[in-house]
Design a protein around this motif. Structure first.
Motif, mmCIF file in Angstrom:
data_model
loop_
_atom_site.group_PDB
_atom_site.id
_atom_site.type_symbol
_atom_site.label_atom_id
_atom_site.label_comp_id
_atom_site.label_asym_id
_atom_site.label_seq_id
_atom_site.Cartn_x
_atom_site.Cartn_y
_atom_site.Cartn_z
ATOM 1 N N ILE A 53 -14.556 57.232 16.848
ATOM 2 C CA ILE A 53 -13.225 56.853 16.380
ATOM 3 C C ILE A 53 -13.232 56.616 14.871
ATOM 4 O O ILE A 53 -12.307 57.007 14.169
ATOM 5 C CB ILE A 53 -12.705 55.626 17.159
ATOM 6 C CG1 ILE A 53 -12.558 56.006 18.635
ATOM 7 C CG2 ILE A 53 -11.382 55.122 16.587
ATOM 8 C CD1 ILE A 53 -12.418 54.840 19.576
ATOM 9 N N ARG A 59 -4.342 59.167 10.665
ATOM 10 C CA ARG A 59 -3.479 59.875 11.611
ATOM 11 C C ARG A 59 -4.256 60.853 12.489
ATOM 12 O O ARG A 59 -3.682 61.732 13.110
ATOM 13 C CB ARG A 59 -2.302 60.551 10.901
ATOM 14 C CG ARG A 59 -1.320 59.556 10.308
ATOM 15 C CD ARG A 59 -0.137 60.217 9.643
ATOM 16 N NE ARG A 59 -0.492 61.072 8.507
ATOM 17 C CZ ARG A 59 -0.828 60.646 7.297
ATOM 18 N NH1 ARG A 59 -0.873 59.375 7.045
ATOM 19 N NH2 ARG A 59 -1.108 61.498 6.335
ATOM 20 N N ARG A 61 -6.619 61.980 15.765
ATOM 21 C CA ARG A 61 -6.469 61.709 17.196
ATOM 22 C C ARG A 61 -7.751 62.065 17.935
ATOM 23 O O ARG A 61 -8.321 63.129 17.712
ATOM 24 C CB ARG A 61 -5.320 62.526 17.772
ATOM 25 C CG ARG A 61 -5.249 62.478 19.294
ATOM 26 C CD ARG A 61 -4.046 63.162 19.809
ATOM 27 N NE ARG A 61 -2.972 62.197 19.671
ATOM 28 C CZ ARG A 61 -1.819 62.275 20.309
ATOM 29 N NH1 ARG A 61 -1.577 63.279 21.097
ATOM 30 N NH2 ARG A 61 -0.899 61.356 20.146
ATOM 31 N N MET A 63 -8.917 62.688 21.741
ATOM 32 C CA MET A 63 -8.485 62.928 23.114
ATOM 33 C C MET A 63 -9.709 62.839 24.005
ATOM 34 O O MET A 63 -10.655 63.600 23.859
ATOM 35 C CB MET A 63 -7.849 64.316 23.240
ATOM 36 C CG MET A 63 -7.449 64.686 24.650
ATOM 37 S SD MET A 63 -6.195 63.639 25.383
ATOM 38 C CE MET A 63 -4.796 64.004 24.365
ATOM 39 N N THR A 76 -10.031 47.373 16.548
ATOM 40 C CA THR A 76 -8.580 47.510 16.366
ATOM 41 C C THR A 76 -8.219 47.872 14.933
ATOM 42 O O THR A 76 -7.256 48.607 14.705
ATOM 43 C CB THR A 76 -7.849 46.224 16.781
ATOM 44 O OG1 THR A 76 -8.386 45.123 16.043
ATOM 45 C CG2 THR A 76 -7.995 45.985 18.280
ATOM 46 N N LEU A 79 -8.051 51.588 14.383
ATOM 47 C CA LEU A 79 -6.829 52.203 14.902
ATOM 48 C C LEU A 79 -5.629 51.869 14.024
ATOM 49 O O LEU A 79 -4.871 52.755 13.620
ATOM 50 C CB LEU A 79 -6.555 51.737 16.333
ATOM 51 C CG LEU A 79 -7.549 52.168 17.409
ATOM 52 C CD1 LEU A 79 -7.164 51.545 18.743
ATOM 53 C CD2 LEU A 79 -7.616 53.672 17.520
ATOM 54 N N ILE A 80 -5.453 50.577 13.724
ATOM 55 C CA ILE A 80 -4.247 50.134 13.022
ATOM 56 C C ILE A 80 -4.208 50.618 11.581
ATOM 57 O O ILE A 80 -3.241 51.261 11.160
ATOM 58 C CB ILE A 80 -4.141 48.592 13.081
ATOM 59 C CG1 ILE A 80 -3.971 48.145 14.529
ATOM 60 C CG2 ILE A 80 -2.985 48.091 12.216
ATOM 61 C CD1 ILE A 80 -4.154 46.653 14.753
ATOM 62 N N THR A 83 -4.178 54.355 11.262
ATOM 63 C CA THR A 83 -3.129 54.979 12.089
ATOM 64 C C THR A 83 -3.717 56.071 12.983
ATOM 65 O O THR A 83 -3.154 57.139 13.122
ATOM 66 C CB THR A 83 -1.955 55.515 11.245
ATOM 67 O OG1 THR A 83 -2.428 56.515 10.345
ATOM 68 C CG2 THR A 83 -1.242 54.406 10.508
ATOM 69 N N ARG A 84 -4.857 55.749 13.561
ATOM 70 C CA ARG A 84 -5.539 56.696 14.449
ATOM 71 C C ARG A 84 -5.034 56.510 15.874
ATOM 72 O O ARG A 84 -4.586 55.438 16.251
ATOM 73 C CB ARG A 84 -7.043 56.457 14.393
ATOM 74 C CG ARG A 84 -7.629 56.730 13.022
ATOM 75 C CD ARG A 84 -9.092 56.350 12.967
ATOM 76 N NE ARG A 84 -9.673 56.703 11.693
ATOM 77 C CZ ARG A 84 -10.070 55.813 10.794
ATOM 78 N NH1 ARG A 84 -9.951 54.522 11.022
ATOM 79 N NH2 ARG A 84 -10.596 56.219 9.671
ATOM 80 N N THR A 85 -5.170 57.565 16.664
ATOM 81 C CA THR A 85 -4.713 57.533 18.048
ATOM 82 C C THR A 85 -5.870 57.845 18.986
ATOM 83 O O THR A 85 -6.628 58.792 18.752
ATOM 84 C CB THR A 85 -3.594 58.577 18.266
ATOM 85 O OG1 THR A 85 -2.536 58.311 17.365
ATOM 86 C CG2 THR A 85 -3.072 58.530 19.686
ATOM 87 N N LEU A 86 -5.981 57.053 20.026
ATOM 88 C CA LEU A 86 -6.954 57.291 21.090
ATOM 89 C C LEU A 86 -6.159 57.494 22.360
ATOM 90 O O LEU A 86 -5.364 56.647 22.749
ATOM 91 C CB LEU A 86 -7.885 56.086 21.233
ATOM 92 C CG LEU A 86 -8.847 56.091 22.414
ATOM 93 C CD1 LEU A 86 -9.830 57.246 22.300
ATOM 94 C CD2 LEU A 86 -9.593 54.767 22.492
ATOM 95 N N SER A 87 -6.311 58.641 22.992
ATOM 96 C CA SER A 87 -5.587 58.904 24.229
ATOM 97 C C SER A 87 -6.490 59.663 25.186
ATOM 98 O O SER A 87 -7.535 60.154 24.808
ATOM 99 C CB SER A 87 -4.285 59.671 23.960
ATOM 100 O OG SER A 87 -4.528 60.833 23.210
#
Length: 143
Positions: A53, A59, A61, A63, A76, A79-80, A83-87
């Motif tokens: 991560i 920005r 991502r 997956m 955290t 991520l914050i 502005t990263r995304t974990l999905s």
């Protein structure tokens, strides 16, 4: 940038692999290369996915498509402030799968697999669980 488990040799040029950073934090290794806009995490280990991560660009991502028995740990702040995304996704929608297959067919992309006869299903399963499988283990029902 695809990544794979340490200890497996590099099979292609271009994509960054976890074993390319031998002993180095994979997230830091990705950042040295400018970071990854996207990571598809296929490992069956939350511990091996967690440091990735930090390798994402702002920005970026990640997956997760590999089911792991252990959790993925996330800072955290990574991520914050990034502005990263974990999905996660099981396999994507049927339309996604059709698009991926069409794309692969048009470009001559083929999976790298280890094929074993259905009669060796137990052996194939043990091989997969041992971590020694280099690629996706596939059972051939016609062999």
């Amino acid at each position: 940038m695809p990544l794979r488990c340490p200890g497996r040799r590099r099979t292609a040029r271009g994509p960054v692999r976890a074993d390319d950073s031998a002993g180095e934090d994979p997230g830091a290794a990705l950042q040295k290369l400018g970071g990854a806009a996207a990571i598809i995490a296929t490992a069956a280990s939350g511990a091996s996915m967690s440091p990735l991560i930090a390798g994402l660009t702002p920005r970026g991502r990640m997956m997760v498509v590999g089911a792991a028995p252990d959790p993925i740990s996330v800072q955290t702040t990574e991520l914050i402030f990034g502005t990263r995304t974990l999905s996660g996704s099981l396999t994507g929608s049927s339309i996604d799968n059709e698009d991926n297959l069409r794309f692969s067919l048009a470009r001559g992309i083929h999976p790298m697999t280890e094929v074993l006869p259905m009669a060796d299903a137990a052996k194939a399963y043990e091989h997969m669980l041992s971590g020694q499988a280099r690629f996706r283990v596939v059972l051939d029902m016609t062999a």
